[in-house]
Design a protein around this motif. Structure first.
Motif, PDB file in Angstrom:
ATOM      1  N   ARG A  91       0.878  -1.238   0.124  1.00 17.87           N
ATOM      2  CA  ARG A  91       0.142   0.050   0.007  1.00 17.87           C
ATOM      3  C   ARG A  91       0.728   1.232   0.001  1.00 17.87           C
ATOM      4  O   ARG A  91       1.576   1.379   0.939  1.00 17.87           O
ATOM      5  CB  ARG A  91      -0.977   0.087   1.165  1.00 17.87           C
ATOM      6  CG  ARG A  91      -1.753   0.993   1.193  1.00 17.87           C
ATOM      7  CD  ARG A  91      -2.481   1.119   2.659  1.00 17.87           C
ATOM      8  NE  ARG A  91      -3.175   0.031   3.055  1.00 17.87           N
ATOM      9  CZ  ARG A  91      -3.389  -0.586   4.168  1.00 17.87           C
ATOM     10  NH1 ARG A  91      -2.846   0.015   5.381  1.00 17.87           N
ATOM     11  NH2 ARG A  91      -3.859  -1.829   4.602  1.00 17.87           N
ATOM     12  N   HIS A 118       2.349  -3.024   5.514  1.00 22.13           N
ATOM     13  CA  HIS A 118       1.811  -2.841   4.026  1.00 22.13           C
ATOM     14  C   HIS A 118       2.448  -1.681   3.117  1.00 22.13           C
ATOM     15  O   HIS A 118       2.789  -2.013   1.965  1.00 22.13           O
ATOM     16  CB  HIS A 118       0.124  -2.274   3.988  1.00 22.13           C
ATOM     17  CG  HIS A 118      -0.558  -3.569   4.413  1.00 22.13           C
ATOM     18  ND1 HIS A 118      -1.028  -4.465   3.577  1.00 22.13           N
ATOM     19  CD2 HIS A 118      -1.574  -3.305   5.417  1.00 22.13           C
ATOM     20  CE1 HIS A 118      -1.938  -5.051   4.081  1.00 22.13           C
ATOM     21  NE2 HIS A 118      -2.218  -4.625   5.537  1.00 22.13           N
ATOM     22  N   ASP A 121      -3.333  -8.672   3.352  1.00 20.21           N
ATOM     23  CA  ASP A 121      -4.802  -8.997   3.956  1.00 20.21           C
ATOM     24  C   ASP A 121      -5.298  -9.806   3.038  1.00 20.21           C
ATOM     25  O   ASP A 121      -5.714  -9.782   1.623  1.00 20.21           O
ATOM     26  CB  ASP A 121      -5.520  -7.585   3.830  1.00 20.21           C
ATOM     27  CG  ASP A 121      -4.898  -6.632   4.725  1.00 20.21           C
ATOM     28  OD1 ASP A 121      -4.132  -6.655   5.752  1.00 20.21           O
ATOM     29  OD2 ASP A 121      -5.177  -5.475   4.553  1.00 20.21           O
ATOM     30  N   GLU A 127      -7.218  -8.324  13.764  1.00 20.43           N
ATOM     31  CA  GLU A 127      -7.448  -8.238  12.277  1.00 20.43           C
ATOM     32  C   GLU A 127      -7.147  -9.726  11.776  1.00 20.43           C
ATOM     33  O   GLU A 127      -6.182 -10.203  11.595  1.00 20.43           O
ATOM     34  CB  GLU A 127      -7.126  -7.470  11.455  1.00 20.43           C
ATOM     35  CG  GLU A 127      -7.379  -6.048  11.797  1.00 20.43           C
ATOM     36  CD  GLU A 127      -6.505  -4.776  10.593  1.00 20.43           C
ATOM     37  OE1 GLU A 127      -5.596  -5.491   9.811  1.00 20.43           O
ATOM     38  OE2 GLU A 127      -6.818  -3.732  10.844  1.00 20.43           O
ATOM     39  N   HIS A 171      -5.076  -9.976   8.735  1.00 18.81           N
ATOM     40  CA  HIS A 171      -3.884  -9.091   8.236  1.00 18.81           C
ATOM     41  C   HIS A 171      -2.796 -10.206   8.707  1.00 18.81           C
ATOM     42  O   HIS A 171      -2.771 -10.607   9.879  1.00 18.81           O
ATOM     43  CB  HIS A 171      -3.814  -7.988   8.953  1.00 18.81           C
ATOM     44  CG  HIS A 171      -2.403  -7.498   9.061  1.00 18.81           C
ATOM     45  ND1 HIS A 171      -2.475  -6.146   8.181  1.00 18.81           N
ATOM     46  CD2 HIS A 171      -1.236  -7.552   9.602  1.00 18.81           C
ATOM     47  CE1 HIS A 171      -1.072  -5.775   8.189  1.00 18.81           C
ATOM     48  NE2 HIS A 171      -0.429  -6.544   9.063  1.00 18.81           N
TER      49      HIS A 171
HETATM   50 ZN   LIG Z   1      -3.770  -5.132   6.645  1.00 18.41          ZN
END
Ligand SMILES: [Zn+2]
Length: 222
Positions: free
Chosen positions: A110, A138, A145, A202, A205
């Motif tokens: 990301r 990320h 993810d 999460e 993740h």
């Molecule tokens: Zn993530």
């Protein structure tokens, strides 16, 4: 050529010799003129996962408006990761194959600019890493993810949707069905055995847990 068959010797070679940075795959000598293939990836090289393997499926949420930002922030659906991370993902994918499952990606690398947009909307470090501090794994090409899909492409029941920011998505949350528990555990155990680490909040993740990579400046899109 099947991309996986091509890559497998590379994965094995890397597992056996961790310091090896340059890998060469070569066809039989009589085919050398036309079929010699040379790959020179360092473990830190950013690679597009779909170039290395056909084992995965993709549903890149930030390339759509089906995400918590409610807007499209990626201009392409590429899943980029460090080569070392890609190799570990392939090891995990081969394990999931035994169950007839595939890894489906929601997000990979990301860009930091997107991280800043996310932080504006959700300035809560439990769910979004602060881009003005150390940023997200990320941003370093070493977090993914994911969920699992079965042979018909249906997602396994993990109890919540991706990016559900609440305790129901936590690994420690116990008010879930046996099926969800089994699915989350399979994902977690398999990813851990391939070298990834979960985070508490999460279920989707995973950070690659061995190397510490820098923030990448490699563009997400071609
Ligand atoms: Zn993530």
């Amino acid at each position: 050529m099947n991309k996986l068959l091509f890559l497998l010797p590379l994965v094995i070679a890397c597992t056996q010799q961790k310091t090896e940075k340059t890998l060469v795959a070569q066809e039989q000598p009589q085919q050398e003129d036309t079929a010699k293939v040379e790959i020179q990836y360092h473990d830190t090289t950013m690679v597009k996962l779909s170039d290395l393997s056909d084992l995965f499926v993709y549903d890149m949420k930030y390339a759509t408006d089906d995400n918590f930002l409610k807007k499209t922030v990626y201009e392409c659906t590429n899943c980029l990761v460090r080569y070392q991370v890609a190799k570990a993902l392939i090891v995990a994918a081969m394990e999931f194959q035994q169950y007839g499952y595939k890894i489906k990606f929601f997000d990979c690398t990301r860009p930091v600019e997107v991280q800043k947009q996310m932080w504006e909307i959700m300035p809560d470090a439990r769910y979004v890493a602060n881009p003005y501090k150390s940023g997200s794994i990320h941003n370093r090409g070493a977090a993914v993810d994911i969920t699992l899909v079965d042979e018909s492409g249906e997602e396994l029941d993990m109890g919540t949707a991706f990016d559900h920011f609440g305790e129901e998505a936590h690994h420690a949350y116990t008010d879930i069905s046996d099926e969800v528990k089994t699915n989350r555990l399979l994902l977690k155990k398999t990813m851990e055995s391939a070298g990834f680490l979960p985070i508490k909040t999460e279920w989707w993740h995973y950070n690659f847990g061995v190397e510490k990579f820098n923030i990448t400046k490699v563009p997400l899109c071609d």
